[in-house]
Design a protein around this motif. Structure first.
Motif, PDB file in Angstrom:
ATOM      1  N   VAL A  50      29.648  59.140 101.124  1.00 35.51           N
ATOM      2  CA  VAL A  50      30.747  58.266 101.554  1.00 35.51           C
ATOM      3  C   VAL A  50      30.271  57.326 102.665  1.00 35.51           C
ATOM      4  CG1 VAL A  50      33.019  58.191 102.684  1.00 35.51           C
ATOM      5  CG2 VAL A  50      32.596  59.832 100.843  1.00 35.51           C
ATOM      6  N   LEU A  51      29.529  57.835 103.617  1.00 32.35           N
ATOM      7  CA  LEU A  51      29.027  56.994 104.706  1.00 32.35           C
ATOM      8  C   LEU A  51      28.148  55.870 104.170  1.00 32.35           C
ATOM      9  CD1 LEU A  51      28.180  59.633 107.456  1.00 32.35           C
ATOM     10  CD2 LEU A  51      29.983  57.895 107.545  1.00 32.35           C
ATOM     11  N   ARG A  52      27.300  56.178 103.227  1.00 38.06           N
ATOM     12  CA  ARG A  52      26.418  55.151 102.654  1.00 38.06           C
ATOM     13  C   ARG A  52      27.224  54.108 101.875  1.00 38.06           C
ATOM     14  NH1 ARG A  52      20.910  55.439 102.181  1.00 38.06           N
ATOM     15  NH2 ARG A  52      21.150  54.564 100.103  1.00 38.06           N
ATOM     16  N   ILE A  53      28.230  54.553 101.158  1.00 40.98           N
ATOM     17  CA  ILE A  53      29.097  53.612 100.429  1.00 40.98           C
ATOM     18  C   ILE A  53      29.786  52.679 101.420  1.00 40.98           C
ATOM     19  CG2 ILE A  53      31.214  53.424  99.053  1.00 40.98           C
ATOM     20  CD1 ILE A  53      30.280  56.128  97.700  1.00 40.98           C
ATOM     21  N   LEU A  54      30.319  53.240 102.490  1.00 43.08           N
ATOM     22  CA  LEU A  54      31.039  52.435 103.478  1.00 43.08           C
ATOM     23  C   LEU A  54      30.107  51.491 104.228  1.00 43.08           C
ATOM     24  CD1 LEU A  54      33.540  55.090 104.852  1.00 43.08           C
ATOM     25  CD2 LEU A  54      34.014  53.190 103.278  1.00 43.08           C
ATOM     26  N   ARG A  55      28.896  51.933 104.505  1.00 40.02           N
ATOM     27  CA  ARG A  55      27.935  51.036 105.162  1.00 40.02           C
ATOM     28  C   ARG A  55      27.652  49.836 104.255  1.00 40.02           C
ATOM     29  NH1 ARG A  55      22.199  53.287 107.139  1.00 40.02           N
ATOM     30  NH2 ARG A  55      22.008  53.705 104.920  1.00 40.02           N
ATOM     31  N   GLU A 104      42.825  52.077 103.262  1.00 37.32           N
ATOM     32  CA  GLU A 104      41.580  51.372 103.541  1.00 37.32           C
ATOM     33  C   GLU A 104      40.733  52.231 104.472  1.00 37.32           C
ATOM     34  OE1 GLU A 104      42.804  47.638 105.221  1.00 37.32           O
ATOM     35  OE2 GLU A 104      42.987  46.716 103.236  1.00 37.32           O
ATOM     36  N   VAL A 105      39.463  52.342 104.154  1.00 37.59           N
ATOM     37  CA  VAL A 105      38.552  53.167 104.944  1.00 37.59           C
ATOM     38  C   VAL A 105      37.402  52.284 105.423  1.00 37.59           C
ATOM     39  CG1 VAL A 105      37.148  55.264 104.964  1.00 37.59           C
ATOM     40  CG2 VAL A 105      39.153  55.128 103.466  1.00 37.59           C
ATOM     41  N   ARG A 106      37.040  52.457 106.684  1.00 31.84           N
ATOM     42  CA  ARG A 106      35.955  51.681 107.294  1.00 31.84           C
ATOM     43  C   ARG A 106      35.059  52.639 108.074  1.00 31.84           C
ATOM     44  NH1 ARG A 106      36.265  46.339 108.747  1.00 31.84           N
ATOM     45  NH2 ARG A 106      38.532  46.429 108.664  1.00 31.84           N
ATOM     46  N   ILE A 107      33.773  52.407 108.037  1.00 27.52           N
ATOM     47  CA  ILE A 107      32.839  53.214 108.815  1.00 27.52           C
ATOM     48  C   ILE A 107      32.937  52.807 110.287  1.00 27.52           C
ATOM     49  CG2 ILE A 107      30.868  51.663 108.467  1.00 27.52           C
ATOM     50  CD1 ILE A 107      29.135  54.264 108.163  1.00 27.52           C
ATOM     51  N   THR A 108      32.822  53.761 111.179  1.00 29.05           N
ATOM     52  CA  THR A 108      32.899  53.491 112.620  1.00 29.05           C
ATOM     53  C   THR A 108      31.488  53.318 113.187  1.00 29.05           C
ATOM     54  OG1 THR A 108      32.756  55.826 113.208  1.00 29.05           O
ATOM     55  CG2 THR A 108      34.986  54.907 112.861  1.00 29.05           C
ATOM     56  N   PRO A 109      31.382  52.826 114.414  1.00 28.07           N
ATOM     57  CA  PRO A 109      30.068  52.757 115.053  1.00 28.07           C
ATOM     58  C   PRO A 109      29.393  54.144 115.122  1.00 28.07           C
ATOM     59  CG  PRO A 109      31.584  51.359 116.248  1.00 28.07           C
ATOM     60  CD  PRO A 109      32.398  52.127 115.228  1.00 28.07           C
ATOM     61  N   ALA A 110      30.188  55.195 115.327  1.00 27.91           N
ATOM     62  CA  ALA A 110      29.619  56.552 115.353  1.00 27.91           C
ATOM     63  C   ALA A 110      29.066  56.921 113.975  1.00 27.91           C
ATOM     64  CB  ALA A 110      30.679  57.567 115.786  1.00 27.91           C
ATOM     65  N   GLY A 111      29.754  56.507 112.925  1.00 28.37           N
ATOM     66  CA  GLY A 111      29.266  56.759 111.568  1.00 28.37           C
ATOM     67  C   GLY A 111      27.979  56.013 111.295  1.00 28.37           C
ATOM     68  N   LEU A 112      27.892  54.779 111.750  1.00 25.06           N
ATOM     69  CA  LEU A 112      26.667  53.986 111.581  1.00 25.06           C
ATOM     70  C   LEU A 112      25.498  54.595 112.356  1.00 25.06           C
ATOM     71  CD1 LEU A 112      28.131  50.383 111.802  1.00 25.06           C
ATOM     72  CD2 LEU A 112      27.056  51.458 109.796  1.00 25.06           C
ATOM     73  N   LYS A 113      25.796  55.066 113.562  1.00 27.58           N
ATOM     74  CA  LYS A 113      24.753  55.680 114.386  1.00 27.58           C
ATOM     75  C   LYS A 113      24.220  56.944 113.711  1.00 27.58           C
ATOM     76  CE  LYS A 113      23.899  57.270 119.087  1.00 27.58           C
ATOM     77  NZ  LYS A 113      24.483  57.489 120.419  1.00 27.58           N
ATOM     78  N   LEU A 114      25.130  57.757 113.183  1.00 27.33           N
ATOM     79  CA  LEU A 114      24.715  58.974 112.480  1.00 27.33           C
ATOM     80  C   LEU A 114      23.867  58.633 111.267  1.00 27.33           C
ATOM     81  CD1 LEU A 114      24.816  62.046 112.105  1.00 27.33           C
ATOM     82  CD2 LEU A 114      26.919  61.707 110.793  1.00 27.33           C
ATOM     83  N   LEU A 115      24.282  57.641 110.500  1.00 25.73           N
ATOM     84  CA  LEU A 115      23.501  57.236 109.322  1.00 25.73           C
ATOM     85  C   LEU A 115      22.107  56.774 109.703  1.00 25.73           C
ATOM     86  CD1 LEU A 115      25.614  55.238 106.732  1.00 25.73           C
ATOM     87  CD2 LEU A 115      24.344  57.340 106.401  1.00 25.73           C
ATOM     88  N   SER A 116      21.988  56.052 110.805  1.00 29.12           N
ATOM     89  CA  SER A 116      20.654  55.589 111.213  1.00 29.12           C
ATOM     90  C   SER A 116      19.759  56.764 111.592  1.00 29.12           C
ATOM     91  CB  SER A 116      20.741  54.568 112.342  1.00 29.12           C
ATOM     92  OG  SER A 116      21.159  55.168 113.535  1.00 29.12           O
ATOM     93  N   LYS A 117      20.344  57.809 112.165  1.00 27.55           N
ATOM     94  CA  LYS A 117      19.563  59.016 112.465  1.00 27.55           C
ATOM     95  C   LYS A 117      19.114  59.696 111.171  1.00 27.55           C
ATOM     96  CE  LYS A 117      21.811  60.229 116.820  1.00 27.55           C
ATOM     97  NZ  LYS A 117      22.694  61.206 117.480  1.00 27.55           N
TER      98      LYS A 117
END
Length: 131
Positions: A50-55, A104-117
């Motif tokens: 889900v995080l990757r889809i939202l990114r 509607e669903v949007r990724i948050t900055p925390a979600g983006l940070k986790l994905l980058s890790k």
């Protein structure tokens, strides 16, 4: 790795049966390794998906139907997954202003940070596949 030794089965109906069992075994093996890597980040493979889809939807939003359509695991309960991710502050969810039945669903900055890790450990997964 020899399939027969791994699953302790000597006979198969035919080559197709053996191939099918081998694909299933391999899928479970890879999924298990991937899930254990993601466990270090306290997300499930479905939440990661889900995080990757939202990114990929950034800077826009995605409705629940779009997420479900793009999920690898089509049997996932997207509403429940998104709610758990919302509680972790990885995504934001709101009612669509044009259609109140949609979320509607949007990724948050925390979600983006986790994905980058997590992106940093993709080489670890490459190593598992290289064997």
């Amino acid at each position: 790795m020899e399939l027969e030794k791994e699953i302790k089965q000597k006979k198969f109906r035919n080559g197709y049966h053996k191939a099918f069992i081998n694909i299933c075994y391999t899928q479970c093996f890879i999924f298990s390794k991937f899930a254990s890597v993601l466990n270090n980040y306290e997300v499930t493979p479905q939440q990661y998906n889900v995080l990757r889809i939202l990114r990929g939807q950034q800077p826009g939003v995605a409705c629940i139907g779009l997420i479900k359509e793009r999920m690898l695991d089509k049997n996932s309960d997207i509403t429940r997954i998104v709610e758990r991710m919302r509680l972790k502050k990885l995504v934001e969810r709101k009612v669509c202003p044009h259609d109140r039945r949609q979320m509607e669903v949007r990724i948050t900055p925390a979600g983006l940070k986790l994905l980058s890790k997590i992106d940093g450990v993709e080489k670890q997964m490459d190593g598992i596949l290289s064997r």
